[in-house]
Design a protein around this motif. Structure first.
Motif, PDB file in Angstrom:
ATOM      1  N   CYS A 265       0.905  -1.184   0.059  1.00  0.00           N
ATOM      2  CA  CYS A 265      -0.024  -0.015  -0.051  1.00  0.00           C
ATOM      3  C   CYS A 265       0.741   1.287  -0.050  1.00  0.00           C
ATOM      4  N   CYS A 266       1.997   1.268   0.759  1.00  0.00           N
ATOM      5  CA  CYS A 266       2.780   2.180   0.628  1.00  0.00           C
ATOM      6  C   CYS A 266       3.452   2.711  -0.793  1.00  0.00           C
ATOM      7  N   PHE A 267       3.955   1.554  -1.129  1.00  0.00           N
ATOM      8  CA  PHE A 267       4.655   1.558  -2.481  1.00  0.00           C
ATOM      9  C   PHE A 267       3.365   1.875  -3.682  1.00  0.00           C
ATOM     10  N   LEU A 268       2.235   1.558  -3.391  1.00  0.00           N
ATOM     11  CA  LEU A 268       1.347   1.900  -4.317  1.00  0.00           C
ATOM     12  C   LEU A 268       0.949   3.464  -4.430  1.00  0.00           C
ATOM     13  N   ALA A 269       0.945   4.112  -2.911  1.00  0.00           N
ATOM     14  CA  ALA A 269       0.674   5.512  -2.681  1.00  0.00           C
ATOM     15  C   ALA A 269       1.697   6.414  -3.216  1.00  0.00           C
ATOM     16  N   THR A 270       2.941   5.628  -3.138  1.00  0.00           N
ATOM     17  CA  THR A 270       4.130   6.501  -3.324  1.00  0.00           C
ATOM     18  C   THR A 270       4.142   6.617  -4.895  1.00  0.00           C
TER      19      THR A 270
ATOM     20  N   ASN B 264      13.169  15.900  -2.791  1.00  0.00           N
ATOM     21  CA  ASN B 264      14.059  16.982  -2.825  1.00  0.00           C
ATOM     22  C   ASN B 264      13.261  18.491  -3.022  1.00  0.00           C
ATOM     23  N   ASP B 265      11.913  18.291  -3.231  1.00  0.00           N
ATOM     24  CA  ASP B 265      10.970  19.553  -3.593  1.00  0.00           C
ATOM     25  C   ASP B 265      10.536  19.905  -1.971  1.00  0.00           C
ATOM     26  N   LYS B 266      11.062  21.203  -1.768  1.00  0.00           N
ATOM     27  CA  LYS B 266      10.441  21.899  -0.456  1.00  0.00           C
ATOM     28  C   LYS B 266       9.069  22.083  -0.377  1.00  0.00           C
ATOM     29  N   TYR B 267       8.366  22.026  -1.364  1.00  0.00           N
ATOM     30  CA  TYR B 267       6.785  22.154  -1.582  1.00  0.00           C
ATOM     31  C   TYR B 267       5.996  21.092  -1.362  1.00  0.00           C
ATOM     32  N   VAL B 268       6.529  19.762  -1.493  1.00  0.00           N
ATOM     33  CA  VAL B 268       6.003  18.488  -1.539  1.00  0.00           C
ATOM     34  C   VAL B 268       6.477  17.885  -0.027  1.00  0.00           C
ATOM     35  N   ASP B 269       5.258  17.593   0.755  1.00  0.00           N
ATOM     36  CA  ASP B 269       5.661  16.876   1.965  1.00  0.00           C
ATOM     37  C   ASP B 269       5.520  15.141   1.535  1.00  0.00           C
ATOM     38  N   THR B 270       6.582  14.523   1.452  1.00  0.00           N
ATOM     39  CA  THR B 270       6.727  13.235   1.494  1.00  0.00           C
ATOM     40  C   THR B 270       6.750  12.347   2.599  1.00  0.00           C
ATOM     41  N   SER B 271       6.597  12.891   3.757  1.00  0.00           N
ATOM     42  CA  SER B 271       7.048  12.322   5.001  1.00  0.00           C
ATOM     43  C   SER B 271       5.993  11.052   5.467  1.00  0.00           C
ATOM     44  N   SER B 272       4.947  10.924   4.773  1.00  0.00           N
ATOM     45  CA  SER B 272       3.967   9.939   5.205  1.00  0.00           C
ATOM     46  C   SER B 272       4.060   8.753   4.180  1.00  0.00           C
ATOM     47  N   PHE B 273       4.920   8.935   3.053  1.00  0.00           N
ATOM     48  CA  PHE B 273       5.098   7.967   1.947  1.00  0.00           C
ATOM     49  C   PHE B 273       6.293   7.234   2.175  1.00  0.00           C
ATOM     50  N   ALA B 274       6.831   6.418   1.240  1.00  0.00           N
ATOM     51  CA  ALA B 274       7.951   5.739   1.616  1.00  0.00           C
ATOM     52  C   ALA B 274       9.327   6.554   1.404  1.00  0.00           C
TER      53      ALA B 274
ATOM     54  N   GLU C  18      13.018   7.577  -0.036  1.00  0.00           N
ATOM     55  CA  GLU C  18      13.467   7.146  -1.155  1.00  0.00           C
ATOM     56  C   GLU C  18      14.281   5.880  -1.347  1.00  0.00           C
ATOM     57  N   GLN C  19      15.241   5.650  -0.416  1.00  0.00           N
ATOM     58  CA  GLN C  19      15.695   4.318  -0.549  1.00  0.00           C
ATOM     59  C   GLN C  19      15.044   3.102  -0.880  1.00  0.00           C
ATOM     60  N   GLN C  20      13.932   3.305   0.230  1.00  0.00           N
ATOM     61  CA  GLN C  20      13.060   2.084   0.304  1.00  0.00           C
ATOM     62  C   GLN C  20      12.258   1.798  -1.098  1.00  0.00           C
ATOM     63  N   TYR C  21      11.813   2.920  -1.640  1.00  0.00           N
ATOM     64  CA  TYR C  21      11.269   3.272  -3.118  1.00  0.00           C
ATOM     65  C   TYR C  21      11.997   2.481  -4.240  1.00  0.00           C
ATOM     66  N   LYS C  22      13.385   2.693  -4.124  1.00  0.00           N
ATOM     67  CA  LYS C  22      14.366   2.238  -5.198  1.00  0.00           C
ATOM     68  C   LYS C  22      14.447   0.773  -4.799  1.00  0.00           C
ATOM     69  N   GLN C  23      14.550   0.652  -3.727  1.00  0.00           N
ATOM     70  CA  GLN C  23      14.688  -1.095  -3.405  1.00  0.00           C
ATOM     71  C   GLN C  23      13.487  -1.771  -3.941  1.00  0.00           C
ATOM     72  N   TRP C  24      12.428  -1.312  -3.906  1.00  0.00           N
ATOM     73  CA  TRP C  24      11.197  -1.993  -4.074  1.00  0.00           C
ATOM     74  C   TRP C  24      11.182  -2.213  -5.976  1.00  0.00           C
ATOM     75  N   TRP C  25      11.623  -0.986  -6.452  1.00  0.00           N
ATOM     76  CA  TRP C  25      11.708  -0.940  -7.874  1.00  0.00           C
ATOM     77  C   TRP C  25      12.685  -1.931  -8.380  1.00  0.00           C
ATOM     78  N   LYS C  26      13.821  -2.005  -7.781  1.00  0.00           N
ATOM     79  CA  LYS C  26      14.780  -2.896  -7.949  1.00  0.00           C
ATOM     80  C   LYS C  26      14.378  -4.655  -7.744  1.00  0.00           C
ATOM     81  N   ALA C  27      13.626  -4.613  -6.928  1.00  0.00           N
ATOM     82  CA  ALA C  27      13.096  -6.063  -6.591  1.00  0.00           C
ATOM     83  C   ALA C  27      12.137  -6.551  -7.659  1.00  0.00           C
ATOM     84  N   ILE C  28      11.332  -5.340  -8.011  1.00  0.00           N
ATOM     85  CA  ILE C  28      10.419  -5.686  -9.314  1.00  0.00           C
ATOM     86  C   ILE C  28      11.138  -5.883 -10.536  1.00  0.00           C
TER      87      ILE C  28
END
Length: 113
Positions: free
Chosen positions: A7-12, A28-38, A40-50
């Motif tokens: 669910c976290c991956f899909l939301a991200t 890296n964008d200061k106007y976008v709050d990504t704190s409730s999402f995955a 950056e490292q975890q998101y890259k790991q998921w894409w690598k596994a996929i």
């Protein structure tokens, strides 16, 4: 992959699609709050596994292709109207649309010339 991680991956992923930017740029964008999402490292790991899933098998589809097909089919069944739900409008005068009328597809005979 756990359900919460999926669910976290899909939301991200949907956030990334919404802004049409890579997730690293969104982080890296200061106007976008990504704190409730995955992260950056975890998101890259998921894409690598996929990407690595089914990569050695010659005739199997890549995992991301299977997920994409399932997602597209689900969205199509959920949100795309059927042929009878479409409204076909025929206009004689396209500029002013004075003579537009509604035609239901099931009331139109087939092969009627």
């Amino acid at each position: 992959m756990e359900y919460t991680d999926f669910c976290c991956f899909l939301a991200t992923f949907l956030l990334e699609c919404k802004f049409s930017k890579t997730y690293s740029r969104l982080c890296n964008d200061k106007y976008v709050d990504t704190s409730s999402f995955a992260t950056e490292q975890q998101y890259k790991q998921w894409w690598k596994a996929i990407d690595e899933c089914n990569q050695c098998e010659r005739f199997l589809s890549q995992f991301w292709e299977v997920v994409q097909l399932a997602f597209n089919n689900t969205m199509q069944k959920t949100f795309q109207p059927t042929n009878c739900e479409y409204k076909i409008y025929v206009t004689i005068d396209d500029d002013k649309k004075h003579y537009n009328f509604h035609v239901c597809p099931r009331n139109v005979p087939l092969n009627d010339n």
